[in-house]
Enzyme design. Sequence first.
Site, PDB file in Angstrom:
ATOM      1  N   GLU A 149      -5.611  -7.982  -1.419  1.00  0.00           N
ATOM      2  CA  GLU A 149      -6.291  -7.813  -0.130  1.00  0.00           C
ATOM      3  C   GLU A 149      -7.737  -7.438  -0.387  1.00  0.00           C
ATOM      4  O   GLU A 149      -8.010  -6.556  -1.205  1.00  0.00           O
ATOM      5  CB  GLU A 149      -5.675  -6.682   0.714  1.00  0.00           C
ATOM      6  CG  GLU A 149      -4.396  -7.037   1.392  1.00  0.00           C
ATOM      7  CD  GLU A 149      -3.925  -5.951   2.353  1.00  0.00           C
ATOM      8  OE1 GLU A 149      -4.776  -5.286   2.972  1.00  0.00           O
ATOM      9  OE2 GLU A 149      -2.701  -5.781   2.465  1.00  0.00           O
TER      10      GLU A 149
ATOM     11  N   GLU B 275       0.832  -1.215   0.000  1.00  0.00           N
ATOM     12  CA  GLU B 275       0.000   0.000   0.000  1.00  0.00           C
ATOM     13  C   GLU B 275       0.865   1.263   0.000  1.00  0.00           C
ATOM     14  O   GLU B 275       0.750   2.123   0.882  1.00  0.00           O
ATOM     15  CB  GLU B 275      -0.935  -0.007   1.219  1.00  0.00           C
ATOM     16  CG  GLU B 275      -1.954  -1.136   1.176  1.00  0.00           C
ATOM     17  CD  GLU B 275      -3.009  -1.071   2.271  1.00  0.00           C
ATOM     18  OE1 GLU B 275      -2.719  -0.517   3.339  1.00  0.00           O
ATOM     19  OE2 GLU B 275      -4.124  -1.582   2.063  1.00  0.00           O
TER      20      GLU B 275
HETATM   21  C1  BGP Z   1      -4.430  -2.918   4.893  1.00  0.00           C
HETATM   22  C2  BGP Z   1      -3.096  -3.458   5.335  1.00  0.00           C
HETATM   23  C3  BGP Z   1      -3.122  -4.718   6.101  1.00  0.00           C
HETATM   24  C4  BGP Z   1      -4.389  -4.956   6.845  1.00  0.00           C
HETATM   25  C5  BGP Z   1      -5.653  -4.474   6.223  1.00  0.00           C
HETATM   26  C6  BGP Z   1      -6.858  -4.448   7.123  1.00  0.00           C
HETATM   27  O1  BGP Z   1      -4.400  -1.547   4.936  1.00  0.00           O
HETATM   28  O2  BGP Z   1      -2.236  -3.674   4.231  1.00  0.00           O
HETATM   29  O3  BGP Z   1      -1.934  -4.843   6.812  1.00  0.00           O
HETATM   30  O4  BGP Z   1      -4.303  -5.056   8.181  1.00  0.00           O
HETATM   31  O5  BGP Z   1      -5.513  -3.204   5.679  1.00  0.00           O
HETATM   32  O6  BGP Z   1      -6.757  -3.377   8.004  1.00  0.00           O
HETATM   33  P1  BGP Z   1      -6.987  -3.505   9.547  1.00  0.00           P
HETATM   34  O7  BGP Z   1      -6.090  -4.595  10.009  1.00  0.00           O
HETATM   35  O8  BGP Z   1      -6.644  -2.213  10.118  1.00  0.00           O
HETATM   36  O9  BGP Z   1      -8.416  -3.861   9.694  1.00  0.00           O
END
Ligand code: BGP
Length: 469
Positions: free
Chosen positions: A364, A172
């Site tokens: 993701e 990201e």
């Molecule tokens: C993205 C990241 C991840 C992940 C996901 C979900 O931004 O790349 O590392 O964790 O989001 O976010 P969160 O864990 O804050 O719910």
Amino acid sequence: MTTTFPEGFLWGGATAANQLEGGYNEGGKGLSIQDVMPQGLLTPPTDGPTQDNLKQEGIDFYHRYAEDIALFAEMGFKVFRFSIAWSRIFPKGNEDTPNEEGLAFYDRVLDELEKHGIEPLVTISHYETPLHLARDYNGWTSRELIGFYERYCQALFERYGQRVKYWLTFNEINSVLHFPFMSGGIPTPPEQLSQQDLYQAIHHELVASARVTRLAHQMMPGAQVGCMIIALPVYPLTPDPSDVVAAMHVAHDSYAFGDIHCRGEYPGYLLRRFREQDIELDITDQDREDLTNTVDFVSFSYYVSTCETADPVKKVEGAGNLLGGVPNPTLQASEWGWQIDPQGLRVVMNDYWERWRKPLFIVENGLGAVDELVEVDGTKTVVDDYRISYLNDHLVQAREAVADGVNLLGYTTWGCIDLVSASTAQMSKRYGFVYVDRNDDGTGTLDRYRKKSFEWYRQVIATNGAHLQ
Ligand code: BGP
């Protein structure tokens, strides 16, 4: 709907070292910025590691990787996305030689994946800059990080080059605009960080990404290197052309990262912004040449879309949407306030494909939700129909985009096994097909349980998506 996903489609799941490994000080590992972020993004970093940091133990993947990978194999995963913790390989980030124990750990992970015929997809840097580089160099604001990162990548390519084909340079990467510490290892508080320093740091990351893309191609013929960006469709709040222009400006924030990774040069709209804001970057001729090493594919995370308006009265920041923006009045939100928009995925896929003409990879996507462990027919499980419906609806839209002509390599759901949240550092924000018995206060057995979605995803993969509704 008769369209299916392409043959050889890479179905799987995604994780990040700092959110699941634990073993934060084992095997010669150094500290990373995550070790001073016990509350994720909710509070400023602490001076040193604190015991309330759930990431110190994570879900103990460091010791349980074989058991976890066997569960992924049971679901039929074709690919597993994980990150390598930079500070396991170079504990301070700037040593001359890598830490053998750290390298050996990922050898063992790769052995397990190979045993099950699962393709690795490796994120080289996922929000885990070595703490020393953050503290002593102010993270990516320093040009020296380019060299340290290259040395790290060279060690990875030498060691794993025969075994890993798919690489992502920075998780990201566009998130540095919002979270300079987590994303860029820059300790300067965001409100004190000048745009000049921020964009210089971004420039260093982009040059580093391009240089290691070249290095990967030199050292590993057949390697596929991708950039990784947060995909965020930005809709105008109303049909007012001023809102459309406002949305365009916000969209440019993210496009810039893909444009540079795919086209090898700075886009005009960003150069204009630099001119107008008196930002003068140190860009060498060598940098310009390095940037021409473009990526092989574009990977992205997709969770939310957002709206934008030119009207200051309506411009209320979205409370839950991680990246701000104006809430979309037509959408529902998750328990954490992230607005759910499956069709936005189709929109963004078409947009990226038409814009860059590079294969896409959704690395993701998923729903963070509170799960309840219950007993069904004598077996402990979670009846997570809400997660099944979220993933189903997004995959249906991804399939639509494929039918639209988009070249999609694969799909990895975020947090295929429950892990510690990045933004809030909670365990209770769960994404997995596998429930991990660990609570926000650190209690729990760490035992694993298959959720209802486990069997659902197994069937989706087994039918190459025909099981979707
Ligand atoms: C993205 C990241 C991840 C992940 C996901 C979900 O931004 O790349 O590392 O964790 O989001 O976010 P969160 O864990 O804050 O719910």
